[in-house]
Scaffold this active site. Structure first.
Site, PDB file in Angstrom:
ATOM      1  N   TYR A   8     -10.560   7.756  -2.671  1.00 23.78           N
ATOM      2  CA  TYR A   8     -11.447   6.555  -2.322  1.00 23.78           C
ATOM      3  C   TYR A   8     -11.106   6.092  -0.867  1.00 23.78           C
ATOM      4  CZ  TYR A   8     -12.559   1.646  -3.443  1.00 23.78           C
ATOM      5  OH  TYR A   8     -13.269   0.334  -3.502  1.00 23.78           O
ATOM      6  N   HIS A  45       5.604 -11.730  12.410  1.00 26.47           N
ATOM      7  CA  HIS A  45       4.781 -10.974  13.478  1.00 26.47           C
ATOM      8  C   HIS A  45       3.472 -10.676  13.159  1.00 26.47           C
ATOM      9  CE1 HIS A  45       5.442  -7.238  16.642  1.00 26.47           C
ATOM     10  NE2 HIS A  45       4.216  -7.629  16.449  1.00 26.47           N
ATOM     11  N   HIS A  82      -1.997  -1.776  14.313  1.00 22.98           N
ATOM     12  CA  HIS A  82      -1.238  -2.971  14.437  1.00 22.98           C
ATOM     13  C   HIS A  82      -1.933  -4.253  14.813  1.00 22.98           C
ATOM     14  CE1 HIS A  82       1.789  -5.807  14.764  1.00 22.98           C
ATOM     15  NE2 HIS A  82       1.887  -5.813  16.230  1.00 22.98           N
ATOM     16  N   GLU A 111       4.530  -1.882  21.894  1.00 26.20           N
ATOM     17  CA  GLU A 111       4.712  -1.614  20.774  1.00 26.20           C
ATOM     18  C   GLU A 111       4.645  -0.003  20.535  1.00 26.20           C
ATOM     19  OE1 GLU A 111       6.269  -3.604  19.073  1.00 26.20           O
ATOM     20  OE2 GLU A 111       5.052  -5.632  18.801  1.00 26.20           O
ATOM     21  N   HIS A 169      -2.644  -8.826  14.276  1.00 24.41           N
ATOM     22  CA  HIS A 169      -1.825  -9.997  13.754  1.00 24.41           C
ATOM     23  C   HIS A 169      -2.875 -11.050  12.863  1.00 24.41           C
ATOM     24  CE1 HIS A 169       0.653  -9.894  17.741  1.00 24.41           C
ATOM     25  NE2 HIS A 169       0.933  -8.907  16.794  1.00 24.41           N
ATOM     26  N   TYR A 224      -5.904  -4.869  -8.111  1.00 21.13           N
ATOM     27  CA  TYR A 224      -5.689  -3.286  -7.941  1.00 21.13           C
ATOM     28  C   TYR A 224      -5.895  -2.639  -6.805  1.00 21.13           C
ATOM     29  CZ  TYR A 224     -10.832  -2.644  -8.092  1.00 21.13           C
ATOM     30  OH  TYR A 224     -12.053  -2.603  -7.578  1.00 21.13           O
TER      31      TYR A 224
END
Length: 220
Positions: free
Chosen positions: A211, A158, A95, A76, A97, A116
């Site tokens: 934040y 994916h 990334h 990837e 899963h 929120y």
């Protein structure tokens, strides 16, 4: 304060990959992490389980996609490279899963503003990029588009991507995205979730400017 060395970043990447497992966001050899370094980036290798990963296994890559490492980078690497190249304010890409994010991705469903906390991903939705085979240029194009003015997205059939100005923030967002998807899945079973307005999320995004995780040297 001096910039972290490639070795220090590699150690942080190894720790992040192990965190994906312990946090329940990934399994086996799934998931990958990259961090900008110099004119290129550092990328997790292909096929090495997180518990076996060592700092010296992390692959230094150029923005042209070249490397001279003994190990191949994750398949990837293209969308990691293209996200970092397209978004100069972003220094880290995660990334994975995770179950609930991936379940919604399997349905091709974007996540609306049911809480929120979606503001942490940069907008009133978490988009779901259309399906493309893993490791391809098509997937990279789809991912970059889904992340336009966002910090997180789903990848159809994916998984998910979370990005941030540093690795800690990207990993934190990955956790928050999975929590939000889990809550949304439960809410759909309870009844009809109420969607917050775009204006409310825009206000929350402004309040979120400071934040999330930060070091002790960062001012609130």
């Amino acid at each position: 304060m001096s910039e972290p060395t490639a070795y220090e970043i590699s150690c942080a990447i190894v720790e992040a990959m192990r965190s994906l497992i312990t946090l329940g966001l990934s399994q086996g050899t799934a998931g990958n992490v990259s961090v900008r370094h110099g004119d290129g980036f550092l990328m997790t290798p292909s096929g090495i389980p997180a518990d076996a990963l060592r700092p010296e296994d992390i692959v230094p890559m150029s923005m042209e996609g070249e490397h001279g490492h003994a190990l191949a980078p994750s398949s990837e690497w293209r969308f990691h490279r293209d996200i970092l190249r397209r978004r100069p304010e972003i220094d880290a890409v995660v990334h994975a899963h995770p179950t609930y994010c991936t379940a919604f991705a399997m349905c091709g469903t974007e996540i609306p503003a049911v809480h929120y906390m979606i503001a942490a991903a940069g907008g009133p939705t978490i988009r779901c990029a259309p399906y493309a085979p893993y490791g391809t240029e098509d997937l990279s194009v789809a991912a970059v588009a889904a992340l336009d003015d966002r910090l997180g997205c789903l990848l159809a059939n994916h998984g998910m991507i979370a990005i941030g100005s540093n690795l800690g923030k990207a990993l934190w967002l990955a956790v928050e995205m999975e929590a939000l998807c889990r809550q949304y899945a439960v809410a759909l079973q309870v009844g009809k979730p109420v969607i917050l307005s775009d204006a409310e999320i825009a206000r929350t995004i402004r309040r979120f400017e400071n934040y999330g995780p930060r070091s002790r040297t960062e001012t609130p």
